[in-house]
Design an enzyme around this catalytic site. Structure first.
Site, PDB file in Angstrom:
ATOM      1  N   ASN A 162      -7.007  -2.344 -23.686  1.00 55.53           N
ATOM      2  CA  ASN A 162      -5.772  -2.586 -22.932  1.00 55.53           C
ATOM      3  C   ASN A 162      -5.988  -3.475 -21.706  1.00 55.53           C
ATOM      4  O   ASN A 162      -6.980  -3.307 -20.989  1.00 55.53           O
ATOM      5  CB  ASN A 162      -5.174  -1.254 -22.480  1.00 55.53           C
ATOM      6  CG  ASN A 162      -4.797  -0.359 -23.642  1.00 55.53           C
ATOM      7  OD1 ASN A 162      -4.409  -0.842 -24.699  1.00 55.53           O
ATOM      8  ND2 ASN A 162      -4.929   0.947 -23.455  1.00 55.53           N
ATOM      9  N   HIS A 177      11.823 -20.596 -23.259  1.00 53.44           N
ATOM     10  CA  HIS A 177      12.523 -19.439 -23.848  1.00 53.44           C
ATOM     11  C   HIS A 177      11.581 -18.602 -24.712  1.00 53.44           C
ATOM     12  O   HIS A 177      12.022 -17.932 -25.651  1.00 53.44           O
ATOM     13  CB  HIS A 177      13.730 -19.884 -24.680  1.00 53.44           C
ATOM     14  CG  HIS A 177      14.654 -20.808 -23.950  1.00 53.44           C
ATOM     15  ND1 HIS A 177      15.616 -20.365 -23.067  1.00 53.44           N
ATOM     16  CD2 HIS A 177      14.773 -22.163 -23.971  1.00 53.44           C
ATOM     17  CE1 HIS A 177      16.285 -21.392 -22.585  1.00 53.44           C
ATOM     18  NE2 HIS A 177      15.788 -22.494 -23.107  1.00 53.44           N
ATOM     19  N   ASN A 180       5.216  -2.245  24.720  1.00 49.10           N
ATOM     20  CA  ASN A 180       6.042  -3.139  23.904  1.00 49.10           C
ATOM     21  C   ASN A 180       5.384  -4.487  23.692  1.00 49.10           C
ATOM     22  O   ASN A 180       5.318  -4.999  22.563  1.00 49.10           O
ATOM     23  CB  ASN A 180       7.420  -3.326  24.558  1.00 49.10           C
ATOM     24  CG  ASN A 180       8.225  -2.053  24.579  1.00 49.10           C
ATOM     25  OD1 ASN A 180       7.802  -1.031  24.051  1.00 49.10           O
ATOM     26  ND2 ASN A 180       9.394  -2.090  25.199  1.00 49.10           N
ATOM     27  N   LYS A 221       4.729  -1.609  10.655  1.00 52.40           N
ATOM     28  CA  LYS A 221       3.309  -1.781  10.347  1.00 52.40           C
ATOM     29  C   LYS A 221       2.895  -1.201   9.009  1.00 52.40           C
ATOM     30  O   LYS A 221       2.094  -1.803   8.283  1.00 52.40           O
ATOM     31  CB  LYS A 221       2.470  -1.182  11.483  1.00 52.40           C
ATOM     32  CG  LYS A 221       2.502  -2.028  12.760  1.00 52.40           C
ATOM     33  CD  LYS A 221       1.872  -1.336  13.925  1.00 52.40           C
ATOM     34  CE  LYS A 221       2.799  -0.304  14.534  1.00 52.40           C
ATOM     35  NZ  LYS A 221       4.043  -0.895  15.078  1.00 52.40           N
ATOM     36  N   GLU A 280      -1.705  -5.524 -16.063  1.00 50.14           N
ATOM     37  CA  GLU A 280      -0.479  -4.732 -16.004  1.00 50.14           C
ATOM     38  C   GLU A 280      -0.304  -4.085 -14.635  1.00 50.14           C
ATOM     39  O   GLU A 280       0.820  -3.997 -14.113  1.00 50.14           O
ATOM     40  CB  GLU A 280      -0.498  -3.674 -17.100  1.00 50.14           C
ATOM     41  CG  GLU A 280      -0.383  -4.264 -18.499  1.00 50.14           C
ATOM     42  CD  GLU A 280      -0.575  -3.238 -19.601  1.00 50.14           C
ATOM     43  OE1 GLU A 280      -0.346  -3.581 -20.761  1.00 50.14           O
ATOM     44  OE2 GLU A 280      -0.958  -2.086 -19.288  1.00 50.14           O
ATOM     45  N   SER A 302      -7.857   3.656 -24.836  1.00 50.97           N
ATOM     46  CA  SER A 302      -6.839   4.679 -25.023  1.00 50.97           C
ATOM     47  C   SER A 302      -7.500   6.046 -25.164  1.00 50.97           C
ATOM     48  O   SER A 302      -8.605   6.155 -25.697  1.00 50.97           O
ATOM     49  CB  SER A 302      -6.013   4.371 -26.275  1.00 50.97           C
ATOM     50  OG  SER A 302      -5.245   5.485 -26.663  1.00 50.97           O
ATOM     51  N   TYR A 321      13.429  -4.024  22.546  1.00 47.18           N
ATOM     52  CA  TYR A 321      12.586  -3.161  21.725  1.00 47.18           C
ATOM     53  C   TYR A 321      13.319  -1.880  21.345  1.00 47.18           C
ATOM     54  O   TYR A 321      14.046  -1.302  22.151  1.00 47.18           O
ATOM     55  CB  TYR A 321      11.286  -2.802  22.451  1.00 47.18           C
ATOM     56  CG  TYR A 321      10.357  -1.962  21.605  1.00 47.18           C
ATOM     57  CD1 TYR A 321       9.523  -2.556  20.665  1.00 47.18           C
ATOM     58  CD2 TYR A 321      10.350  -0.577  21.703  1.00 47.18           C
ATOM     59  CE1 TYR A 321       8.700  -1.797  19.851  1.00 47.18           C
ATOM     60  CE2 TYR A 321       9.521   0.200  20.894  1.00 47.18           C
ATOM     61  CZ  TYR A 321       8.698  -0.416  19.980  1.00 47.18           C
ATOM     62  OH  TYR A 321       7.892   0.346  19.172  1.00 47.18           O
ATOM     63  N   LYS A 343      -8.115   0.654 -29.266  1.00 48.40           N
ATOM     64  CA  LYS A 343      -7.370  -0.059 -28.231  1.00 48.40           C
ATOM     65  C   LYS A 343      -8.275  -0.699 -27.170  1.00 48.40           C
ATOM     66  O   LYS A 343      -9.290  -0.137 -26.765  1.00 48.40           O
ATOM     67  CB  LYS A 343      -6.393   0.883 -27.531  1.00 48.40           C
ATOM     68  CG  LYS A 343      -5.278   1.401 -28.406  1.00 48.40           C
ATOM     69  CD  LYS A 343      -4.307   0.296 -28.801  1.00 48.40           C
ATOM     70  CE  LYS A 343      -3.515  -0.218 -27.614  1.00 48.40           C
ATOM     71  NZ  LYS A 343      -2.656   0.808 -27.008  1.00 48.40           N
TER      72      LYS A 343
END
Length: 465
Positions: free
Chosen positions: A284, A155, A109, A324, A289, A276, A316, A282
């Site tokens: 990307n 905005h 422990n 973990k 992302e 793509s 414990y 394309k």
């Protein structure tokens, strides 16, 4: 046979054994476990619990195990219950009876609590180093773009002119707070739980202050029950990592927008872009992302950790074995994200002309036009109203404020004079925003220097602790 099996009459079921085992996760802590065991054995020798000869054999055996694991001469036995039992069993096989004495005055422990803290402390230092490298890159990008005008948004609507340097430095402030949080987390976890035993210490005359010094902890923990059940530091680090990932995710969102054909504010390097499978044209922003997407798994790890701890009685509980996998995953995820993000930003191209062109649209200088009237003696609300009418007038005629003649301006207020054109010029607008923390090149230079000093101070303080 398990080291704890003498009390039992039956062997552990094979499925239950696999379910109970954690070595496939906690093997990562082998260096910390061995270092902690050497410190524990050193202390046992110094207080007279084991002999000098026993210590020498234990020390030699542990160092040979460490060397063999590092060189891949010794492989982890996945049938072992955990990394602690694996190393102890291997030690006993190598040195015999002295190896059986290593666990005197110690429980798994307090051993695992020590291992986790040592492992996480080391990882925090690596994360801080990676954050420093990313900040250096971002500051370099900012220094190269002090005069690169771009629209600032609220905005997601064009609001006021700023510079690319000012925008990027906003993220530097976020990341500098992340470093500060990681340092605070490091300092709070820098207490040694070794010697707490299973939960109530031991009757042996151990010296917890010695192991604290040997293992580079600041001090021993104060309460043995809290020592073995505390996982606040795991939850806190999960939160700190989540905050870094949140900031990277926000920045990745903007990079994705900026790299779009609609904006074209930046162009990502080919080495950090993908194509793509069906559309040849394309390019990307997959790295951005993916970082944005990986933030969600880190947030999930945080929630899993909080839910893991919330219902546990002292002290414990086996549940804590599950702490973990989540934190290790969060650390590994952040490490690779920082590496990729740094390379992506370092190699991107800034399209300053497109940024400036976008900044000219959307009446981005309307607030400054109102301020112009205020400085001419008009109350702010009246100035605001006049400017609003002018914006409406321009929309009807598909004009910008800069396109209006002085005669058109005067239709709305006799306060307008020829100097209005200088006042609503984008470069002039930015140059006048000299307030501390503002977007003028002069103010951003100060921001950069102050930020460098602050981060250096953070790092120097952390190194001295």
């Amino acid at each position: 046979m398990k080291m704890w099996s003498s009390r039992f009459k039956k062997e552990l079921d094979n499925v239950a054994n696999d379910f109970n085992s954690s070595i496939d996760v906690d093997y990562k802590m082998y260096k910390e476990d061995i270092k902690g065991s050497i410190a524990h054995a050193t202390m046992l020798k110094n207080v007279g619990v084991i002999t000098e000869d026993d210590f020498n054999k234990i020390n030699e055996g542990l160092n040979s195990i460490l060397s063999d694991i590092d060189s891949e001469k010794l492989e982890f036995n996945l049938n072992a219950e955990d990394i602690h039992m694996f190393i102890e069993e291997e030690l006993t096989n190598r040195v015999g009876d002295p190896g059986k004495k290593l666990h005197t005055a110690r429980s798994r422990n307090d051993q695992v609590a020590m291992d986790v803290k040592m492992y996480l402390k080391n990882k925090i230092n690596i994360l801080i180093e990676d954050l420093n490298k990313l900040i250096e890159t971002l500051i370099s990008v900012s220094e190269e773009n002090l005069d690169t005008i771009m629209p600032g948004y609220t905005h997601m609507q064009v609001a006021q002119p700023v510079t690319f340097a000012h925008h990027v430095m906003a993220y530097v402030q976020m990341l500098s707070r992340d470093i500060s949080r990681l340092i605070d987390c490091y300092n709070r976890m820098n207490e040694n739980p070794l010697g707490s035993g299973a939960l109530a210490t031991t009757t042996y005359p151990i010296d917890r202050f010695e192991t604290t010094k040997l293992l580079n902890f600041k001090k021993p923990t104060r309460n043995s029950m809290d020592s073995v059940s505390d996982r606040d530091f795991v939850a806190e680090l999960n939160f700190d990592i989540s905050m870094v990932m949140l900031h990277l995710s926000r920045f990745s969102e903007e990079i994705t927008i900026w790299a779009s054909q609609e904006f074209k504010f930046i162009e990502l390097d080919d080495s950090y872009s993908t194509g793509s499978s069906i559309m040849p044209q394309k390019k990307n922003p997959d790295m951005a992302e993916l970082i944005r997407g990986k933030s969600s798994r880190v947030f999930g790890n945080l929630m899993a950790t909080l839910n893991l701890i919330k219902g546990l009685p002292l002290s414990y509980n086996k549940d804590l074995q599950e702490d973990k996998e989540n934190i290790f995953d969060s650390i590994d995820t952040l490490e690779i994200c920082l590496l990729v993000f740094n390379g992506m930003v370092k190699t991107l191209k800034v399209n300053s002309d497109n940024m400036r062109e976008k900044a000219k649209k959307g009446f981005i200088n309307a607030t400054d036009l109102a301020d112009y009237l205020v400085k001419k003696g008009l109350p702010f609300r009246d100035a605001y109203s006049v400017t609003g009418q002018l914006v409406s007038y321009c929309i009807d005629l598909s004009k910008a404020l800069d396109d209006l003649s002085i005669e058109e301006f005067k239709k709305f207020s006799d306060k307008f004079e020829d100097d209005v054109y200088n006042f609503i010029d984008l470069d002039y607008i930015l140059s006048q925003r000299k307030v501390y923390g503002g977007p003028s090149p002069e103010a951003v230079k100060i921001q950069i220097e102050d930020t460098k000093k602050y981060i250096n101070s953070l790092n120097n303080t952390h190194k001295s602790n």
